[in-house]
Write a protein that holds these residues in place. Sequence first.
Motif, PDB file in Angstrom:
ATOM      1  N   VAL A  33       0.831  -1.211   0.000  1.00  0.00           N
ATOM      2  CA  VAL A  33       0.000   0.000   0.000  1.00  0.00           C
ATOM      3  C   VAL A  33       0.860   1.254   0.000  1.00  0.00           C
ATOM      4  CG1 VAL A  33      -1.772   1.284   1.267  1.00  0.00           C
ATOM      5  CG2 VAL A  33      -1.918  -1.213   1.131  1.00  0.00           C
ATOM      6  N   PHE A  34       1.932   1.253   0.784  1.00  0.00           N
ATOM      7  CA  PHE A  34       2.744   2.457   0.939  1.00  0.00           C
ATOM      8  C   PHE A  34       4.094   2.399   0.235  1.00  0.00           C
ATOM      9  CE2 PHE A  34      -0.059   2.371   4.689  1.00  0.00           C
ATOM     10  CZ  PHE A  34      -0.777   3.540   4.426  1.00  0.00           C
ATOM     11  N   GLY A  35       4.382   1.311  -0.465  1.00  0.00           N
ATOM     12  CA  GLY A  35       5.612   1.220  -1.245  1.00  0.00           C
ATOM     13  C   GLY A  35       6.875   1.099  -0.417  1.00  0.00           C
ATOM     14  N   LEU A  36       6.771   0.591   0.807  1.00  0.00           N
ATOM     15  CA  LEU A  36       7.943   0.397   1.660  1.00  0.00           C
ATOM     16  C   LEU A  36       8.479  -1.010   1.401  1.00  0.00           C
ATOM     17  CD1 LEU A  36       6.559   1.931   4.975  1.00  0.00           C
ATOM     18  CD2 LEU A  36       8.116   3.003   3.339  1.00  0.00           C
ATOM     19  N   TYR A  37       9.252  -1.145   0.339  1.00  0.00           N
ATOM     20  CA  TYR A  37       9.747  -2.450  -0.075  1.00  0.00           C
ATOM     21  C   TYR A  37      10.761  -2.973   0.941  1.00  0.00           C
ATOM     22  CZ  TYR A  37       7.423  -1.437  -4.427  1.00  0.00           C
ATOM     23  OH  TYR A  37       6.468  -1.131  -5.352  1.00  0.00           O
ATOM     24  N   PRO A  38      10.717  -4.263   1.225  1.00  0.00           N
ATOM     25  CA  PRO A  38      11.628  -4.823   2.227  1.00  0.00           C
ATOM     26  C   PRO A  38      13.024  -5.060   1.668  1.00  0.00           C
ATOM     27  CG  PRO A  38      10.220  -6.546   1.353  1.00  0.00           C
ATOM     28  CD  PRO A  38       9.758  -5.245   0.726  1.00  0.00           C
ATOM     29  N   CYS A  39      14.006  -4.825   2.513  1.00  0.00           N
ATOM     30  CA  CYS A  39      15.370  -5.212   2.177  1.00  0.00           C
ATOM     31  C   CYS A  39      15.555  -6.665   2.614  1.00  0.00           C
ATOM     32  CB  CYS A  39      16.367  -4.290   2.880  1.00  0.00           C
ATOM     33  SG  CYS A  39      16.448  -4.525   4.669  1.00  0.00           S
ATOM     34  N   GLU A  40      16.740  -7.171   2.417  1.00  0.00           N
ATOM     35  CA  GLU A  40      16.994  -8.566   2.777  1.00  0.00           C
ATOM     36  C   GLU A  40      16.807  -8.818   4.269  1.00  0.00           C
ATOM     37  OE1 GLU A  40      20.397 -11.994   2.108  1.00  0.00           O
ATOM     38  OE2 GLU A  40      20.612 -10.048   1.127  1.00  0.00           O
ATOM     39  N   ILE A 114      13.165  -8.032 -12.549  1.00  0.00           N
ATOM     40  CA  ILE A 114      14.435  -7.883 -11.839  1.00  0.00           C
ATOM     41  C   ILE A 114      15.071  -6.539 -12.161  1.00  0.00           C
ATOM     42  CG2 ILE A 114      16.797  -8.764 -11.670  1.00  0.00           C
ATOM     43  CD1 ILE A 114      15.561 -11.588 -12.079  1.00  0.00           C
ATOM     44  N   MET A 115      15.079  -6.163 -13.425  1.00  0.00           N
ATOM     45  CA  MET A 115      15.727  -4.917 -13.833  1.00  0.00           C
ATOM     46  C   MET A 115      15.001  -3.676 -13.327  1.00  0.00           C
ATOM     47  SD  MET A 115      18.387  -6.045 -15.205  1.00  0.00           S
ATOM     48  CE  MET A 115      19.102  -4.553 -15.835  1.00  0.00           C
ATOM     49  N   ASN A 116      13.679  -3.771 -13.150  1.00  0.00           N
ATOM     50  CA  ASN A 116      12.904  -2.619 -12.708  1.00  0.00           C
ATOM     51  C   ASN A 116      12.581  -2.642 -11.221  1.00  0.00           C
ATOM     52  OD1 ASN A 116      12.761  -1.441 -15.305  1.00  0.00           O
ATOM     53  ND2 ASN A 116      11.168  -2.918 -15.858  1.00  0.00           N
ATOM     54  N   ALA A 117      13.074  -3.641 -10.516  1.00  0.00           N
ATOM     55  CA  ALA A 117      12.816  -3.730  -9.081  1.00  0.00           C
ATOM     56  C   ALA A 117      13.554  -2.614  -8.352  1.00  0.00           C
ATOM     57  CB  ALA A 117      13.265  -5.089  -8.555  1.00  0.00           C
ATOM     58  N   PRO A 118      12.930  -2.091  -7.300  1.00  0.00           N
ATOM     59  CA  PRO A 118      13.607  -1.041  -6.536  1.00  0.00           C
ATOM     60  C   PRO A 118      14.795  -1.612  -5.773  1.00  0.00           C
ATOM     61  CG  PRO A 118      11.584  -1.694  -5.446  1.00  0.00           C
ATOM     62  CD  PRO A 118      11.618  -2.421  -6.762  1.00  0.00           C
ATOM     63  N   LEU A 119      15.844  -0.819  -5.665  1.00  0.00           N
ATOM     64  CA  LEU A 119      17.003  -1.199  -4.876  1.00  0.00           C
ATOM     65  C   LEU A 119      16.745  -0.731  -3.448  1.00  0.00           C
ATOM     66  CD1 LEU A 119      19.815  -2.442  -4.985  1.00  0.00           C
ATOM     67  CD2 LEU A 119      20.718  -0.160  -5.372  1.00  0.00           C
ATOM     68  N   VAL A 120      16.743  -1.656  -2.526  1.00  0.00           N
ATOM     69  CA  VAL A 120      16.408  -1.341  -1.143  1.00  0.00           C
ATOM     70  C   VAL A 120      17.637  -1.578  -0.276  1.00  0.00           C
ATOM     71  CG1 VAL A 120      14.845  -1.827   0.760  1.00  0.00           C
ATOM     72  CG2 VAL A 120      14.040  -2.094  -1.588  1.00  0.00           C
TER      73      VAL A 120
END
Length: 162
Positions: A33-40, A114-120
Amino acid sequence: MLAGPDRALRPAQALALAVPAALLGGAYIGQYVFGLYPCEMCWWQRYPHFAALALGLIALAAPHRRLWLGAAALALLVSGAIGAFHAGVEYGWWQGITPCASTAAAGGDPLDAIMNAPLVRCDQAPWTLAGISLAGFNFLISTAAGLAILGVLARTGARDHG
Protein backbone atom coordinates in the motif's frame (compact mmCIF):
# COMPACT_ATOMS: atom_id res chain seq x y z
CA MET A 1 -10.57 -21.52 22.32
CA LEU A 2 -8.94 -23.27 25.28
CA ALA A 3 -10.74 -25.10 28.06
CA GLY A 4 -9.89 -26.51 31.48
CA PRO A 5 -6.36 -26.05 32.79
CA ASP A 6 -5.31 -24.64 29.43
CA ARG A 7 -7.60 -21.65 30.04
CA ALA A 8 -4.69 -19.95 31.84
CA LEU A 9 -2.74 -20.16 28.58
CA ARG A 10 -5.21 -17.94 26.71
CA PRO A 11 -3.09 -14.79 26.99
CA ALA A 12 -0.05 -16.64 25.64
CA GLN A 13 -2.14 -18.19 22.86
CA ALA A 14 -3.58 -14.79 21.93
CA LEU A 15 -0.13 -13.20 21.79
CA ALA A 16 1.32 -16.09 19.78
CA LEU A 17 -1.38 -15.60 17.15
CA ALA A 18 -2.05 -11.86 17.21
CA VAL A 19 1.46 -10.40 17.33
CA PRO A 20 3.01 -12.18 14.34
CA ALA A 21 -0.21 -11.80 12.35
CA ALA A 22 -0.35 -8.07 13.09
CA LEU A 23 3.34 -7.49 12.36
CA LEU A 24 3.21 -9.48 9.11
CA GLY A 25 0.01 -7.70 8.15
CA GLY A 26 1.63 -4.34 8.83
CA ALA A 27 4.70 -5.33 6.83
CA TYR A 28 2.62 -6.33 3.82
CA ILE A 29 0.44 -3.22 4.05
CA GLY A 30 3.60 -1.12 4.20
CA GLN A 31 4.98 -2.95 1.20
CA TYR A 32 1.95 -3.11 -1.08
CA VAL A 33 0.00 0.00 0.00
CA PHE A 34 2.74 2.46 0.94
CA GLY A 35 5.61 1.22 -1.24
CA LEU A 36 7.94 0.40 1.66
CA TYR A 37 9.75 -2.45 -0.07
CA PRO A 38 11.63 -4.82 2.23
CA CYS A 39 15.37 -5.21 2.18
CA GLU A 40 16.99 -8.57 2.78
CA MET A 41 17.15 -8.10 6.56
CA CYS A 42 13.46 -7.12 6.57
CA TRP A 43 12.71 -10.50 5.03
CA TRP A 44 14.87 -12.20 7.65
CA GLN A 45 12.60 -10.68 10.33
CA ARG A 46 9.46 -11.99 8.63
CA TYR A 47 10.49 -15.66 8.55
CA PRO A 48 10.35 -16.17 12.35
CA HIS A 49 6.94 -14.47 12.37
CA PHE A 50 5.66 -17.04 9.88
CA ALA A 51 7.05 -19.75 12.18
CA ALA A 52 5.55 -18.17 15.31
CA LEU A 53 2.14 -17.92 13.66
CA ALA A 54 2.29 -21.56 12.53
CA LEU A 55 3.39 -22.69 16.00
CA GLY A 56 0.59 -20.67 17.59
CA LEU A 57 -1.92 -22.35 15.28
CA ILE A 58 -0.51 -25.78 16.08
CA ALA A 59 -0.89 -24.98 19.78
CA LEU A 60 -4.63 -24.57 19.28
CA ALA A 61 -5.13 -28.25 18.44
CA ALA A 62 -2.03 -30.25 19.31
CA PRO A 63 -1.18 -31.73 22.67
CA HIS A 64 1.60 -30.13 24.69
CA ARG A 65 0.32 -26.59 24.11
CA ARG A 66 2.94 -25.15 26.44
CA LEU A 67 5.71 -26.56 24.25
CA TRP A 68 4.24 -25.10 21.04
CA LEU A 69 3.61 -21.74 22.68
CA GLY A 70 7.15 -21.72 24.06
CA ALA A 71 8.48 -22.39 20.57
CA ALA A 72 6.32 -19.54 19.22
CA ALA A 73 7.77 -17.25 21.91
CA LEU A 74 11.29 -18.23 20.89
CA ALA A 75 10.48 -17.50 17.23
CA LEU A 76 9.26 -14.04 18.24
CA LEU A 77 12.46 -13.48 20.21
CA VAL A 78 14.52 -14.50 17.16
CA SER A 79 12.66 -11.96 15.02
CA GLY A 80 13.22 -9.36 17.73
CA ALA A 81 16.95 -10.12 17.77
CA ILE A 82 17.15 -9.78 13.99
CA GLY A 83 15.19 -6.53 14.28
CA ALA A 84 17.66 -5.23 16.88
CA PHE A 85 20.58 -6.08 14.62
CA HIS A 86 18.86 -4.47 11.61
CA ALA A 87 17.99 -1.33 13.59
CA GLY A 88 21.62 -1.06 14.66
CA VAL A 89 22.67 -1.21 11.01
CA GLU A 90 20.13 1.49 10.13
CA TYR A 91 21.30 3.74 12.96
CA GLY A 92 24.95 3.21 11.96
CA TRP A 93 25.89 1.51 15.23
CA TRP A 94 27.54 -1.37 13.34
CA GLN A 95 28.12 -2.66 9.84
CA GLY A 96 25.48 -4.82 8.24
CA ILE A 97 26.03 -8.22 6.72
CA THR A 98 24.47 -7.11 3.45
CA PRO A 99 24.15 -3.50 2.29
CA CYS A 100 21.19 -3.90 -0.06
CA ALA A 101 18.81 -6.22 -1.84
CA SER A 102 16.16 -5.84 -4.49
CA THR A 103 12.60 -7.05 -4.50
CA ALA A 104 11.38 -8.37 -7.85
CA ALA A 105 7.72 -7.91 -8.70
CA ALA A 106 5.71 -11.05 -9.39
CA GLY A 107 4.25 -11.75 -12.81
CA GLY A 108 5.24 -10.59 -16.28
CA ASP A 109 8.70 -10.96 -17.70
CA PRO A 110 11.11 -12.07 -14.95
CA LEU A 111 14.05 -10.14 -16.45
CA ASP A 112 11.99 -6.93 -16.60
CA ALA A 113 10.85 -7.51 -13.03
CA ILE A 114 14.44 -7.88 -11.84
CA MET A 115 15.73 -4.92 -13.83
CA ASN A 116 12.90 -2.62 -12.71
CA ALA A 117 12.82 -3.73 -9.08
CA PRO A 118 13.61 -1.04 -6.54
CA LEU A 119 17.00 -1.20 -4.88
CA VAL A 120 16.41 -1.34 -1.14
CA ARG A 121 19.27 -0.62 1.22
CA CYS A 122 19.42 -2.37 4.58
CA ASP A 123 21.32 0.50 6.17
CA GLN A 124 18.67 3.16 5.50
CA ALA A 125 15.38 3.22 7.39
CA PRO A 126 12.58 3.92 4.89
CA TRP A 127 10.25 5.14 7.64
CA THR A 128 10.56 6.16 11.29
CA LEU A 129 8.27 7.32 14.06
CA ALA A 130 9.82 9.22 16.96
CA GLY A 131 13.21 8.17 15.63
CA ILE A 132 12.37 4.45 15.76
CA SER A 133 12.57 2.50 12.50
CA LEU A 134 10.31 -0.37 11.50
CA ALA A 135 13.11 -2.77 12.47
CA GLY A 136 13.30 -1.02 15.84
CA PHE A 137 9.55 -1.40 16.33
CA ASN A 138 9.82 -5.07 15.38
CA PHE A 139 12.52 -5.48 18.02
CA LEU A 140 10.40 -3.80 20.70
CA ILE A 141 7.11 -5.53 19.89
CA SER A 142 8.46 -9.01 19.12
CA THR A 143 10.73 -9.08 22.15
CA ALA A 144 7.98 -7.85 24.48
CA ALA A 145 5.52 -10.41 23.11
CA GLY A 146 8.01 -13.28 23.29
CA LEU A 147 8.92 -12.42 26.87
CA ALA A 148 5.24 -12.01 27.80
CA ILE A 149 4.42 -15.46 26.42
CA LEU A 150 7.33 -16.98 28.34
CA GLY A 151 6.14 -15.12 31.45
CA VAL A 152 2.64 -16.57 31.13
CA LEU A 153 4.11 -20.04 30.61
CA ALA A 154 6.36 -19.67 33.66
CA ARG A 155 3.55 -18.33 35.84
CA THR A 156 1.07 -21.03 34.81
CA GLY A 157 3.74 -23.73 35.00
CA ALA A 158 4.59 -22.76 38.57
CA ARG A 159 0.89 -22.83 39.43
CA ASP A 160 0.41 -26.23 37.78
CA HIS A 161 3.43 -27.76 39.55
CA GLY A 162 3.54 -25.85 42.80
